[in-house]
Write a protein that holds these residues in place. Structure first.
Motif, PDB file in Angstrom:
ATOM      1  N   ARG A  49       0.811  -1.091  -0.328  1.00  8.12           N
ATOM      2  CA  ARG A  49      -0.442   0.044  -0.513  1.00  8.12           C
ATOM      3  C   ARG A  49       0.907   1.603  -0.250  1.00  8.12           C
ATOM      4  O   ARG A  49       1.967   1.026   0.531  1.00  8.12           O
ATOM      5  CB  ARG A  49      -1.115   0.196   1.387  1.00  8.12           C
ATOM      6  CG  ARG A  49      -2.064  -1.278   1.167  1.00  8.12           C
ATOM      7  CD  ARG A  49      -2.738  -0.815   2.012  1.00  8.12           C
ATOM      8  NE  ARG A  49      -2.663  -0.087   3.673  1.00  8.12           N
ATOM      9  CZ  ARG A  49      -2.401  -1.228   4.792  1.00  8.12           C
ATOM     10  NH1 ARG A  49      -2.197  -2.507   4.090  1.00  8.12           N
ATOM     11  NH2 ARG A  49      -2.339  -1.086   5.500  1.00  8.12           N
ATOM     12  N   PRO A  50       1.065   2.177  -0.219  1.00  6.49           N
ATOM     13  CA  PRO A  50       1.046   3.265  -0.757  1.00  6.49           C
ATOM     14  C   PRO A  50       1.079   4.273   1.176  1.00  6.49           C
ATOM     15  O   PRO A  50      -0.141   4.692   1.384  1.00  6.49           O
ATOM     16  CB  PRO A  50      -0.298   4.676  -1.669  1.00  6.49           C
ATOM     17  CG  PRO A  50      -0.767   3.645  -1.805  1.00  6.49           C
ATOM     18  CD  PRO A  50      -0.971   2.757  -1.497  1.00  6.49           C
ATOM     19  N   MET A  51       2.283   4.475   1.326  1.00  5.85           N
ATOM     20  CA  MET A  51       2.484   4.764   2.861  1.00  5.85           C
ATOM     21  C   MET A  51       3.141   6.752   3.047  1.00  5.85           C
ATOM     22  O   MET A  51       4.157   6.445   1.842  1.00  5.85           O
ATOM     23  CB  MET A  51       2.584   3.945   3.645  1.00  5.85           C
ATOM     24  CG  MET A  51       2.466   2.362   3.865  1.00  5.85           C
ATOM     25  SD  MET A  51       0.560   3.086   4.604  1.00  5.85           S
ATOM     26  CE  MET A  51       0.652   3.373   6.428  1.00  5.85           C
ATOM     27  N   ALA A  52       2.592   7.075   3.591  1.00  2.00           N
ATOM     28  CA  ALA A  52       3.644   8.373   3.874  1.00  2.00           C
ATOM     29  C   ALA A  52       5.061   8.385   4.986  1.00  2.00           C
ATOM     30  O   ALA A  52       4.032   7.909   6.451  1.00  2.00           O
ATOM     31  CB  ALA A  52       2.912   9.297   4.133  1.00  2.00           C
ATOM     32  N   VAL A  53       6.257   8.311   4.352  1.00  2.00           N
ATOM     33  CA  VAL A  53       6.933   8.238   5.171  1.00  2.00           C
ATOM     34  C   VAL A  53       8.089   9.432   5.233  1.00  2.00           C
ATOM     35  O   VAL A  53       8.299   9.899   3.736  1.00  2.00           O
ATOM     36  CB  VAL A  53       7.842   7.290   4.857  1.00  2.00           C
ATOM     37  CG1 VAL A  53       9.427   6.434   5.335  1.00  2.00           C
ATOM     38  CG2 VAL A  53       7.319   5.423   4.527  1.00  2.00           C
ATOM     39  N   GLY A  91       7.065  12.365   4.467  1.00  2.00           N
ATOM     40  CA  GLY A  91       6.896  13.036   4.037  1.00  2.00           C
ATOM     41  C   GLY A  91       6.993  13.121   2.470  1.00  2.00           C
ATOM     42  O   GLY A  91       6.563  13.712   1.744  1.00  2.00           O
ATOM     43  N   GLU A  92       6.996  11.150   1.626  1.00  2.00           N
ATOM     44  CA  GLU A  92       7.348  10.893   0.855  1.00  2.00           C
ATOM     45  C   GLU A  92       6.379  10.064   1.376  1.00  2.00           C
ATOM     46  O   GLU A  92       5.917   9.096   1.983  1.00  2.00           O
ATOM     47  CB  GLU A  92       7.781  10.470   0.670  1.00  2.00           C
ATOM     48  CG  GLU A  92       9.740  11.636   0.198  1.00  2.00           C
ATOM     49  CD  GLU A  92      10.946  10.886  -0.168  1.00  2.00           C
ATOM     50  OE1 GLU A  92      11.292   9.903  -0.246  1.00  2.00           O
ATOM     51  OE2 GLU A  92      11.842  11.980  -0.697  1.00  2.00           O
ATOM     52  N   VAL A  93       5.577   9.233  -0.093  1.00  2.00           N
ATOM     53  CA  VAL A  93       4.591   8.281  -0.366  1.00  2.00           C
ATOM     54  C   VAL A  93       5.692   7.239  -0.862  1.00  2.00           C
ATOM     55  O   VAL A  93       6.082   7.300  -1.951  1.00  2.00           O
ATOM     56  CB  VAL A  93       3.347   8.245  -1.746  1.00  2.00           C
ATOM     57  CG1 VAL A  93       2.791   7.650  -1.687  1.00  2.00           C
ATOM     58  CG2 VAL A  93       2.612   9.666  -1.185  1.00  2.00           C
ATOM     59  N   VAL A  94       5.454   6.084  -0.148  1.00  2.00           N
ATOM     60  CA  VAL A  94       6.347   5.077  -0.310  1.00  2.00           C
ATOM     61  C   VAL A  94       5.590   3.776  -0.699  1.00  2.00           C
ATOM     62  O   VAL A  94       4.488   3.836   0.684  1.00  2.00           O
ATOM     63  CB  VAL A  94       7.729   4.930   0.778  1.00  2.00           C
ATOM     64  CG1 VAL A  94       8.402   3.838   0.245  1.00  2.00           C
ATOM     65  CG2 VAL A  94       7.991   6.204   0.959  1.00  2.00           C
ATOM     66  N   ILE A  95       5.693   2.831  -1.403  1.00  2.00           N
ATOM     67  CA  ILE A  95       5.053   1.667  -1.038  1.00  2.00           C
ATOM     68  C   ILE A  95       5.715   0.691  -0.249  1.00  2.00           C
ATOM     69  O   ILE A  95       7.050  -0.302  -0.445  1.00  2.00           O
ATOM     70  CB  ILE A  95       4.744   1.467  -2.921  1.00  2.00           C
ATOM     71  CG1 ILE A  95       4.723   2.299  -3.974  1.00  2.00           C
ATOM     72  CG2 ILE A  95       4.321  -0.095  -2.951  1.00  2.00           C
ATOM     73  CD1 ILE A  95       3.420   2.752  -3.238  1.00  2.00           C
ATOM     74  N   LEU A  96       5.497   0.339   0.237  1.00  2.00           N
ATOM     75  CA  LEU A  96       5.471  -0.548   2.158  1.00  2.00           C
ATOM     76  C   LEU A  96       4.439  -2.054   1.927  1.00  2.00           C
ATOM     77  O   LEU A  96       3.042  -2.363   1.576  1.00  2.00           O
ATOM     78  CB  LEU A  96       5.595   0.104   2.802  1.00  2.00           C
ATOM     79  CG  LEU A  96       6.140   1.329   2.963  1.00  2.00           C
ATOM     80  CD1 LEU A  96       6.135   1.556   4.583  1.00  2.00           C
ATOM     81  CD2 LEU A  96       7.768   0.876   3.042  1.00  2.00           C
TER      82      LEU A  96
END
Length: 408
Positions: A357-361, A363-368
């Motif tokens: 799922r796309p997660m905010a890490v 300040g950036e959107v990361v697929i985790l």
């Protein structure tokens, strides 16, 4: 010499059992340790085997009968040989029954066979019986019908004139099949316990989500070495979750406690039940003193319990007790669920499918790769604060697996 075959001794928690299936019939030869009958209780299916070689002389109970602990099931004649005429020439054809004997044969038809004969108006004189003493079985009738249908000449059907399409849809012509079967003893007990859990506890569920990337990286890095070092035991996720749950239970003992009347029983050990799905229903074998087990020990024990559950080899002792339960619906594709408590336990941890799922890490959107965790707990004993903190502790341990080893 006659030998009595009795039911196993049931523990105090099991009042009685039910004869599930006979694997041998009267007059059949049996070998030592050969399965004779299965006894189904509320929790497990027990197998009763032959104590010696011999012949099953008499069956004292039938399938479906309710039996008590150590009740007499059958009598075995030790060392008696039995003739098996069917084995002498298994390929010999059985002659058809002549018309003069039809009335006698009709009287010997079983209910299923008689129903087929009446429904299809069959001539039993043309059917070869392969049962005992020439009896006609249901399989004989089905074979006769199949052979008759295949031997019938095939004639080309006349091509009908095209018919006008009706304005209204036609009613379905296929059979609407229904099948009614009695609920098994184990399934009935499971249903009763689940219903009691929802009615007799103040059950509440809290959720969180965990980033599985660190755990997956650890597993990928050490999988082969782990398997070689521990005699083929595979490194999965259940072992780490069980160890994380043990560590979190030490910090929040009320989640590891149980209610006994007006008393609260705090357990100074972690006996973790692991939910296992079988054809007969869900069973929960218990890992004793899981906090003292290594990850490899947990993984090996879970695999062993899964295999024994599949083969109905679990005992009552394997599923007795337990202070906390872990269940993994993710193996079936469940993304989120609310697991039901296993009383008198006050907590159960539900694992689910790993989903990117796309997660905010930062300040950036990361697929985790994320997993939802669910903790169902008895609100009579466990406050919301403790439940949430317990789940956060499990989350922190899984996202940083080194904490499990260092107990941080």
């Amino acid at each position: 010499m006659a030998i009595e075959i009795k039911a196993p001794a049931f523990p105090e928690s099991v009042a009685d059992g039910e004869v599930a299936a006979w694997h041998k019939q009267e007059g059949e030869a049996v070998s030592r340790d050969e399965l004779i009958v299965e006894i189904e209780t509320d929790k497990v299916v027990m197998e009763v085997v032959a104590p010696e070689d011999g012949v099953l002389a008499k069956m004292h109970v039938q399938e479906g009968d309710t039996i008590a602990s150590e009740q007499l099931l059958a009598t075995l004649e030790q060392g008696v040989a039995v003739a098996t005429p069917a084995a002498e020439d298994s390929t010999a054809e059985v002659p058809a029954i002549d018309a003069a004997a039809q009335e006698d044969v009709a009287a010997l038809l079983g209910p299923a066979a008689r129903q087929l004969v009446e429904e299809h108006q069959l001539d039993i004189g043309k059917i070869a019986g392969t049962g005992k003493n020439g009896r006609i079985t249901k399989e004989d009738i089905l074979k006769h019908m199949k052979d008759t249908a295949s031997a019938a000449p095939v004639t080309a059907a006349p091509v009908p004139e095209p018919a006008a399409v009706p304005d209204v849809p036609l009613a379905p012509t296929g059979e609407r099949v229904e099948k009614r079967v009695p609920m098994t003893r184990m399934r009935a007990k499971i249903a009763e316990r689940l219903l009691n859990a929802t009615q007799e506890t103040a059950m509440l569920t809290t959720f969180n989500e965990v980033n599985m990337a660190p755990m997956m990286a650890l597993r990928s890095k050490y999988r082969e070495k782990f398997e070689k070092a521990h005699n083929g035991t595979r490194l999965g996720f259940m072992g780490m979750f069980v160890k994380a749950a043990c560590e979190a239970l030490k910090r929040y003992p009320e989640v590891n406690a149980s209610i006994d009347g007006n008393d609260v029983v705090y357990h100074g050990y972690q006996d973790i039940g692991v939910a296992v799905s079988t054809e007969g229903g869900l069973v929960v074998p218990v890992l004793r003193d899981a906090d003292f087990m290594s990850v490899a020990d947990v993984e090996a024990a879970i695999r062993d319990m899964g295999l024994r559950a599949r083969d109905n080899k679990l005992t009552i002792e394997d599923m007795t007790g337990g202070t906390f339960t872990v269940t993994n619906g993710g193996v079936f594709g469940s993304l989120m669920s609310t697991p039901i408590l296993n009383p008198p336990q006050t907590g159960i941890l539900g694992m689910h499918k790993i989903q990117e799922r796309p997660m905010a890490v930062n300040g950036e959107v990361v697929i985790l790769p994320m997993m939802y965790l669910a903790l169902s707990y008895d609100h009579r004993l466990v406050d919301g604060k403790s439940a949430v903190q317990f789940l956060v502790a499990v989350k922190d341990l899984i996202e940083d697996p080194a904490r499990i080893l260092l107990q941080l």
